[in-house]
Design a protein around this motif. Structure first.
Motif, short mmCIF file in Angstrom:
data_model
loop_
_atom_site.label_atom_id
_atom_site.label_comp_id
_atom_site.label_asym_id
_atom_site.label_seq_id
_atom_site.Cartn_x
_atom_site.Cartn_y
_atom_site.Cartn_z
N ASP A 36 41.96 46.52 54.74
CA ASP A 36 42.31 45.87 56.00
C ASP A 36 41.91 46.96 57.40
O ASP A 36 41.07 47.39 57.29
N ASP A 67 47.05 36.88 58.86
CA ASP A 67 48.45 36.87 60.22
C ASP A 67 49.01 36.02 60.81
O ASP A 67 49.87 36.33 61.08
N ARG A 88 43.14 40.29 56.98
CA ARG A 88 44.84 41.06 57.54
C ARG A 88 45.03 39.71 59.34
O ARG A 88 46.09 39.41 59.02
N ARG A 89 44.20 40.31 59.51
CA ARG A 89 44.53 40.18 61.14
C ARG A 89 44.61 38.10 61.09
O ARG A 89 45.51 37.85 61.63
#
Length: 325
Positions: free
Chosen positions: A148, A301, A297-298
């Motif tokens: 990630d 999220d 992931r960012r």
């Protein structure tokens, strides 16, 4: 929003411009060559370091996508130099000019569109956001490790190139701009990028895995590449590196099977690694045979919802697309 876009004629850039205009935003295209800024076009020459700061006034954000293709030919020393120059030098120039504008505005003095100074910095709009292209090549060859945005950079030409590419945005970051480095995976589109080059052998029943096929491939559809950029333009809290990839990276063997299924063709003719290396040299090892199991992931999220999260449905939709107008 008024957005300056470099690389506006490329695969992602052209689709992004169409998306922004369709959503009611204004697009200014950053073009190579000579000419006068006319409200729709700004001209620059990265090789000679020419970019008039005043031509960027009035833009709210910059999306920098320009750069010579890394897959257009064997990586000779000259091609590596040109690839590096087209990415690193152009990014440094653009970042330096953006920093100059931000510093002018922050000091209470900004240049007007005619080039004269004004003490009312609030009357002049300067870009405060830079979204700059990068690539998942920054992670290098990492086997099955899940990667990630917090994962360290890897080794090799691409990894070093991407590190230098992202570091070239530092002047803009230090001047207080919100900078996002867009780490793209392989962008899948029907009429551009890597996918069209894959289709011919598969349609003739000659498709197959590359090497052992266990290397991971991080992909994203053009729709999600553009969707993620638009999402990031609007989310002020996001800065730094962002992986622009689908949430399910696949091995080359899995990708080969999915593409064969989408085309309803067999995939029974693997290409040995040695043949790829003889044909493409270092490019084969870093582009086709290396493994990067990258996740977004960012994006996830932050609440981005992928239009194409799964490979087989994504390929079927992409292959059904008509040619762009």
């Amino acid at each position: 929003m008024r957005v300056l876009v470099s690389g506006s004629t490329g695969l992602v850039g052209s689709a992004l411009c169409a998306r922004l205009v369709g959503a009611g935003h204004s697009v200014v295209r950053l073009r190579r060559g000579s000419g006068c800024a006319d409200g729709q076009n700004v001209y620059w020459d990265p090789e000679s370091g020419r970019l008039d700061p005043n031509s960027l006034l009035g833009c709210d954000a910059v999306v920098h996508l320009a750069g010579e293709s890394i897959a257009a030919g064997r990586w000779t020393a000259e091609r590596k130099r040109r690839i590096r120059q087209s990415r690193v030098d152009s990014t440094r120039l653009l970042s330096t000019v953006l920093a100059e504008l931000a510093n002018r505005a922050g000091s209470g003095t900004a240049a007007s569109p005619t080039g004269t100074a004004t003490n009312d910095a609030q009357s002049v709009v300067v870009p405060r956001v830079l979204l700059s292209a990068s690539a998942v090549g920054i992670y290098g060859d990492r086997s099955e490790a899940v990667l990630d945005e917090e994962s360290p950079a890897g080794d090799g030409f691409l990894a070093e190139l991407c590190q230098q590419w992202e570091a070239a945005t530092l002047p803009a970051t230090e001047a207080g701009l919100r900078v996002v480095c867009l780490r793209f995976g392989v962008v899948l589109a029907r009429h551009g990028g890597a996918l069209p080059r894959m289709l011919a052998p598969f349609r003739w029943g000659l498709g197959g895995r590359l090497g052992h096929g266990r290397q991971y491939m991080s992909w994203v559809t053009l729709a999600d590449a553009v969707g993620a950029i638009v999402f990031l333009l609007g989310h002020q809290s996001i800065r730094g590196p962002v992986n622009i990839v689908a949430p399910e990276p696949v091995t080359n063997r899995q990708f080969t099977a999915a593409l064969a299924a989408a085309l309803r063709r067999p995939a029974i003719v693997p290409i040995p690694a040695i043949a790829l290396r003889l044909l493409l040299g270092q490019m084969a090892d870093e582009l086709l045979l290396s493994s990067a199991r990258v996740i977004p992931r960012r994006l996830t999220d932050s609440g981005y919802r992928f239009a194409d999260p799964e490979l087989l449905p994504a390929l079927r939709r992409v292959l059904a697309e008509s040619a762009p107008a």
